[in-house]
Design an enzyme around this catalytic site. Structure first.
Site, short mmCIF file in Angstrom:
data_model
loop_
_atom_site.label_atom_id
_atom_site.label_comp_id
_atom_site.label_asym_id
_atom_site.label_seq_id
_atom_site.Cartn_x
_atom_site.Cartn_y
_atom_site.Cartn_z
N SER A 31 0.90 -1.65 0.25
CA SER A 31 0.29 -0.09 -0.10
C SER A 31 1.00 1.28 0.27
CB SER A 31 -0.77 0.43 1.67
OG SER A 31 -1.34 -1.41 1.61
N THR A 34 4.05 4.55 -3.50
CA THR A 34 5.19 3.87 -4.43
C THR A 34 4.61 2.94 -4.94
OG1 THR A 34 6.36 4.12 -2.71
CG2 THR A 34 7.53 3.33 -4.22
N GLY A 88 5.71 -0.56 0.19
CA GLY A 88 6.53 0.90 0.32
C GLY A 88 6.92 0.85 2.06
N ASP A 90 8.31 3.98 5.39
CA ASP A 90 8.06 4.82 6.19
C ASP A 90 10.06 5.08 6.74
OD1 ASP A 90 5.60 6.00 6.22
OD2 ASP A 90 5.03 4.12 7.21
N GLU A 109 -1.52 -4.49 6.36
CA GLU A 109 0.71 -4.86 5.97
C GLU A 109 1.21 -6.34 6.08
OE1 GLU A 109 0.74 -1.04 3.86
OE2 GLU A 109 1.50 -0.93 5.86
#
Ligand code: 5RP
Length: 233
Positions: A31, A34, A88, A90, A109
């Site tokens: 999610s 990117t 992706g 952070d 995720e």
């Protein structure tokens, strides 16, 4: 979004898809922004190479993207073992530990990425850190059952220090609600942490569903335009 950042995201995503996606695979679709570039590349290759792929989403966003792009949607009840998951992050530290959940999708995720033989991270170069928290200042996302948010906030602040903020929607229109109908607490911390201890502590609090700490699970990270970092797994 700055043009250079977009270029970096796209380059990382294309390279990861080209290196890891093969015919007849079951793939976890992450999610965030990117991952959109990774989906575009998967679609391109499915059309060009006639690849047969099953795509398992990590969020409502990912599920919509799979359906809108005409890819084959799968779920863990049918495909509990994935060949690869591309997602992706952070922030990623020097040992490939990640903070995820900036978009609030951390629980699904984590479930999907954990089921993959190879969990591959794609990110722009701003996410490349020596230690978690070096660059990412929006805190560690923690998904909580709604009625527990206040005691969870207090327990985190009283034990770990820092500030545990309930994530609010734009214009303070109420709390952000996750795909699992829960709330997110962002724990703003200072300095380097013993993340294994922090994760164990957070999981011990009633009401905490999952944390955005992905410790020792990523096999490889693709940063920006060229850099590929391979983990120890
Ligand atoms: C969502 C996530 C995302 O993967 C993470 O926030 C990275 O997003 P982006 O690719 O937009 O930078 O963990 O819960």
């Amino acid at each position: 979004m700055e043009e250079g950042i977009k270029v970096g995201k796209k380059a990382a995503a294309i390279r990861a898809v080209d290196d890891h996606v093969k015919d007849n695979q079951v793939i976890g679709i992450g999610s965030g922004s990117t991952i959109i570039y990774a989906i575009d590349r998967i679609v391109e290759r499915v059309k060009k190479e006639n690849l047969k792929l099953i795509c398992v989403p990590t969020s409502f966003q990912a599920e919509q993207a799979i359906l809108e792009n005409g890819l084959s949607l799968g779920q863990l009840s049918m495909y509990p073992k994935l060949d690869v998951a591309i997602d992706g992050a952070d922030e990623v530290d020097a040992s490939l530990n990640c903070i995820k959940g900036g978009g609030g999708c951390l629980t699904q995720e984590k479930i999907v990425d954990y089921c993959a033989r190879d969990f591959i991270v794609v990110a722009d170069e701003r996410k490349d850190s020596e230690f978690l928290g070096e660059k990412w200042k929006r805190g560690l996302p923690i998904e909580v059952i709604p009625m527990s948010y206040k005691p969870v906030q207090l327990k985190i602040q009283n034990t770990l220090g820092g500030t545990a903020n309930l994530r609010m929607a734009a214009k303070k229109a109420g709390p952000v609600v996750t795909d699992n109908s829960n709330f997110i607490i962002d724990w703003i911390f200072d300095g380097e942490q013993d993340w294994q201890k922090v994760d164990t502590f957070l999981h011990s609090i009633p009401g905490v569903l999952e944390t955005g700490l992905f410790l020792q699970t990523a096999k490889m990270v693709y940063f920006g335009t060229v850099e590929v970092i391979i983990g120890q797994i």
